[in-house]
Scaffold this motif. Sequence first.
Motif, PDB file in Angstrom:
ATOM      1  N   SER A 213       0.784  -1.198  -0.059  1.00 50.72           N
ATOM      2  CA  SER A 213       0.036   0.059  -0.052  1.00 50.72           C
ATOM      3  C   SER A 213       0.805   1.211   0.023  1.00 50.72           C
ATOM      4  O   SER A 213       0.191   2.500  -0.055  1.00 50.72           O
ATOM      5  CB  SER A 213      -0.989   0.017   1.060  1.00 50.72           C
ATOM      6  N   ALA A 214       2.051   1.224   0.211  1.00 50.47           N
ATOM      7  CA  ALA A 214       2.947   2.305   0.373  1.00 50.47           C
ATOM      8  C   ALA A 214       3.233   2.762  -1.331  1.00 50.47           C
ATOM      9  O   ALA A 214       3.185   1.936  -2.042  1.00 50.47           O
ATOM     10  CB  ALA A 214       4.371   1.920   0.888  1.00 50.47           C
ATOM     11  N   GLY A 215       3.383   4.012  -1.237  1.00 48.77           N
ATOM     12  CA  GLY A 215       3.599   4.625  -2.676  1.00 48.77           C
ATOM     13  C   GLY A 215       4.801   4.360  -3.249  1.00 48.77           C
ATOM     14  O   GLY A 215       5.883   3.755  -2.278  1.00 48.77           O
ATOM     15  N   GLU A 216       5.066   4.457  -4.406  1.00 51.61           N
ATOM     16  CA  GLU A 216       6.297   3.841  -4.954  1.00 51.61           C
ATOM     17  C   GLU A 216       7.500   4.676  -4.506  1.00 51.61           C
ATOM     18  O   GLU A 216       8.495   4.256  -4.223  1.00 51.61           O
ATOM     19  CB  GLU A 216       6.166   4.118  -6.637  1.00 51.61           C
ATOM     20  N   SER A 217       7.267   5.944  -4.149  1.00 52.28           N
ATOM     21  CA  SER A 217       8.409   6.810  -3.541  1.00 52.28           C
ATOM     22  C   SER A 217       8.881   6.170  -2.283  1.00 52.28           C
ATOM     23  O   SER A 217      10.116   6.207  -1.853  1.00 52.28           O
ATOM     24  CB  SER A 217       8.266   8.309  -3.648  1.00 52.28           C
ATOM     25  N   GLU A 218       7.887   5.928  -1.434  1.00 55.19           N
ATOM     26  CA  GLU A 218       8.031   5.454  -0.240  1.00 55.19           C
ATOM     27  C   GLU A 218       8.700   4.131  -0.327  1.00 55.19           C
ATOM     28  O   GLU A 218       9.583   4.097   0.718  1.00 55.19           O
ATOM     29  CB  GLU A 218       6.650   5.141   0.581  1.00 55.19           C
ATOM     30  N   ARG A 219       8.314   3.173  -1.037  1.00 53.57           N
ATOM     31  CA  ARG A 219       9.110   1.859  -1.224  1.00 53.57           C
ATOM     32  C   ARG A 219      10.683   2.094  -1.539  1.00 53.57           C
ATOM     33  O   ARG A 219      11.363   1.309  -0.952  1.00 53.57           O
ATOM     34  CB  ARG A 219       8.495   0.954  -2.170  1.00 53.57           C
TER      35      ARG A 219
ATOM     36  N   LYS B 220      12.656   4.340  -0.667  1.00 53.95           N
ATOM     37  CA  LYS B 220      13.266   4.967   0.434  1.00 53.95           C
ATOM     38  C   LYS B 220      14.100   3.448   1.141  1.00 53.95           C
ATOM     39  O   LYS B 220      15.094   3.792   1.644  1.00 53.95           O
ATOM     40  CB  LYS B 220      12.555   5.609   1.363  1.00 53.95           C
ATOM     41  N   TYR B 221      13.521   2.556   0.928  1.00 50.22           N
ATOM     42  CA  TYR B 221      13.787   1.386   1.959  1.00 50.22           C
ATOM     43  C   TYR B 221      14.693   0.459   0.887  1.00 50.22           C
ATOM     44  O   TYR B 221      15.213  -0.445   1.612  1.00 50.22           O
ATOM     45  CB  TYR B 221      12.588   0.880   2.913  1.00 50.22           C
ATOM     46  N   LEU B 222      14.164   0.259  -0.173  1.00 50.89           N
ATOM     47  CA  LEU B 222      14.744  -0.598  -0.999  1.00 50.89           C
ATOM     48  C   LEU B 222      15.774  -0.295  -2.089  1.00 50.89           C
ATOM     49  O   LEU B 222      16.355  -1.195  -2.488  1.00 50.89           O
ATOM     50  CB  LEU B 222      13.682  -1.338  -1.946  1.00 50.89           C
ATOM     51  N   CYS B 223      16.208   0.919  -1.985  1.00 49.95           N
ATOM     52  CA  CYS B 223      17.243   1.534  -2.894  1.00 49.95           C
ATOM     53  C   CYS B 223      18.417   1.887  -2.170  1.00 49.95           C
ATOM     54  O   CYS B 223      18.412   2.504  -0.965  1.00 49.95           O
ATOM     55  CB  CYS B 223      16.938   2.652  -3.903  1.00 49.95           C
TER      56      CYS B 223
END
Length: 78
Positions: free
Chosen positions: A67-73, A75-78
Motif C-alpha cells: 500500500s506504500a507509494g512507489e517513492s516510499e518503497r 526509500k527502503y529498497l534502494c
Amino acid sequence: VTRFHNIDVVYTKEAETADLYIEKTAHKLARGNQVTVATSDAVEQVIIYGAGAVRLSARGLLERILSAGESEREKYLC
C-alpha cells in the motif's frame, strides 16, 4: 551484519537462533524507541509484546509494503 541497500541482514552466532536474536534486540531497542517486529509466530508475538515492542504479522507487513507509494518503497529498497 551485511547491508543490502537500506536493510541490515544479520547472521546470528553459532547456536543462536534468529528468534533469540530478535527477542534480545527487541528488549534492548524498545527502551526508549518504538520498535515493530514482523512475525506470524504466535509465541514470538507474545515475547515481543512483553518486551514493549509492537508486533505486526507477516501479512500485515506485506500489506503495508504494497500500500506504500512507489517513492516510499524506494526509500527502503534502494
